[in-house]
Motif scaffolding. Structure first.
Motif, short mmCIF file in Angstrom:
data_model
loop_
_atom_site.label_atom_id
_atom_site.label_comp_id
_atom_site.label_asym_id
_atom_site.label_seq_id
_atom_site.Cartn_x
_atom_site.Cartn_y
_atom_site.Cartn_z
N THR A 60 39.30 46.05 46.48
CA THR A 60 37.97 45.44 46.57
C THR A 60 36.92 46.49 46.90
O THR A 60 35.82 46.49 46.33
CB THR A 60 37.97 44.33 47.63
N SER A 64 33.86 47.52 44.44
CA SER A 64 32.51 47.28 44.96
C SER A 64 31.69 48.57 45.01
O SER A 64 30.52 48.60 44.60
CB SER A 64 32.58 46.65 46.35
N HIS A 84 38.90 39.72 38.76
CA HIS A 84 39.06 39.78 40.20
C HIS A 84 37.72 39.94 40.90
O HIS A 84 37.50 39.38 41.98
CB HIS A 84 39.99 40.95 40.55
N VAL A 85 36.80 40.70 40.32
CA VAL A 85 35.51 40.95 40.96
C VAL A 85 34.70 39.66 41.10
O VAL A 85 33.83 39.55 41.98
CB VAL A 85 34.67 42.00 40.19
N GLU A 89 37.02 38.40 45.28
CA GLU A 89 36.52 39.44 46.17
C GLU A 89 35.35 38.98 47.02
O GLU A 89 34.61 39.79 47.57
CB GLU A 89 36.19 40.70 45.35
N ASP A 170 38.44 48.32 36.37
CA ASP A 170 39.23 47.92 37.53
C ASP A 170 40.69 48.18 37.18
O ASP A 170 41.30 47.44 36.42
CB ASP A 170 39.00 46.44 37.82
#
Length: 350
Positions: A60, A64, A84-85, A89, A170
């Motif tokens: 994460t 980020s 996932h983002v 997260e 990612d």
């Protein structure tokens, strides 16, 4: 039978040994030790170009802060709707980058090129009130276990380039995607137009090793400040380097990913031949998605199998009946053939 996540697995013995070795003695802090410098050079060798590398604690944080390095005021980032983002997260990419994540549709975890074009068109560079297009983030391997092939990556990065957008990848399961494609790290990243990579090691046998990799070091000038402000600068960074030293030595990282993918192949083959279960869709990495009767899922859990029931994607919802469960099975470097075969035997017995 631990198929809940590759995060559940421990650390590979060679990585643990290297950590123990590094525990003795002294070394300069904050990424300045000889070991730290040697691993930075190793990354450049692996990617066949000079790179800048920054360690962080979690995937994460990697995502980020990588996106923060690409950010501009009012910017928006485009990601697959189930990435996932966006899903997992807690808004950290938005918080640290100051940007909004904009969903892009596409089947089985992969962004559709035309959908990406349409979303970008909604945010022109002079859109003061609505935000401006800033960057694209690709998940490789995807959250649905699929893998972008090289031409798909090229197509999406070309769209980004035509619109002046940066591209982030990612790579929490970077190694699994890499061996699935049979590509080189360079071929799957900067040679396809990727600017910055979240390089994951934790899911593939490391204790805690995540890195942000810039393929143009000049674009990493702000990252030391971004990372420090986010409380992600390790004082004893040599312990991350120690893990990566073992991880990268003799291509251990690729061997571990091949094993995990191989165990997933064994699951895929068994499910394809099963009379009581079926594959929900085809995958190429170490994630397998299966549809099984709810009663069978309960039996497997009672007999010690660990897995997650998974939210049903819209594009497969009509294929799953009310008395069935969609489950995710994730293999790792520590998964054994016995684990896989026992699970398949339970399904067969049911």
């Amino acid at each position: 039978m631990f198929f809940a996540s590759d995060n559940w697995a421990g650390a590979h013995p060679l990585i643990s040994e290297r950590l123990t070795k590094e525990a003795a003695g002294f070394a300069s802090a904050y990424g300045t030790s000889e070991l730290d410098r040697s691993i930075e050079a190793r990354f450049s060798d692996i990617f066949e170009t000079d790179v800048a590398v920054f360690y962080v604690a979690t995937g994460t944080a990697a995502n980020s802060l990588a996106l923060a390095s690409l950010a501009r005021p009012g910017g928006v980032t485009f990601a697959h709707s189930e990435a996932h983002v966006i899903e997992d997260e807690l808004g950290a990419p938005d918080f640290f980058s100051g940007m909004r994540m904009i969903e892009v549709a596409g089947p089985l975890g992969k962004m559709d090129a035309e959908s990406l074009k349409a979303q970008i068109a909604r945010f022109p560079q002079d859109a003061v009130h609505h935000g401006r297009a800033n960057s694209v983030t690709l998940t490789q391997a995807t959250e649905q276990g699929t893998v972008y092939d090289l031409s798909e990556i090229q197509t999406l990065t070309q769209i980004a380039r035509e619109n002046g957008l940066g591209v982030h990848m990612d790579g929490a399961r970077f190694a699994n995607a890499l061996v699935a494609l049979g590509a080189t790290p360079a071929e799957m990243t900067w040679k396809r137009g990727v600017d910055v990579l979240s390089f994951g090691g934790t899911k593939n046998g490391c204790w805690c090793a995540e890195a942000i990799v810039f393929f143009d070091p000049a674009k990493a000038r702000e990252m030391p400040f971004i990372r420090k402000r986010a409380a992600q600068l390790f004082s004893k960074s040599r312990f991350i380097s120690a893990q990566l030293a073992a991880y990268l030595d003799n291509d251990l990282w690729l061997d571990l990913a091949r094993h995990a993918n191989g165990m997933a192949d064994r699951l895929r083959d068994g499910l394809a031949a099963s009379n009581t279960a079926r594959l929900a869709w085809g995958t190429q990495s170490n994630e397998v998605f299966a549809v099984i009767p709810r009663a069978t899922a309960k039996l497997a859990e009672d007999m010690g199998a660990k897995f997650y029931e998974w939210p049903t994607p819209k594009d497969v919802a009509e294929t799953i009946q009310k008395d069935e469960s969609l489950i995710r099975l994730v293999t790792s470097f520590a998964t054994t053939t016995e684990d896989v075969d026992r699970f398949l035997d339970i399904l067969q017995q049911a």
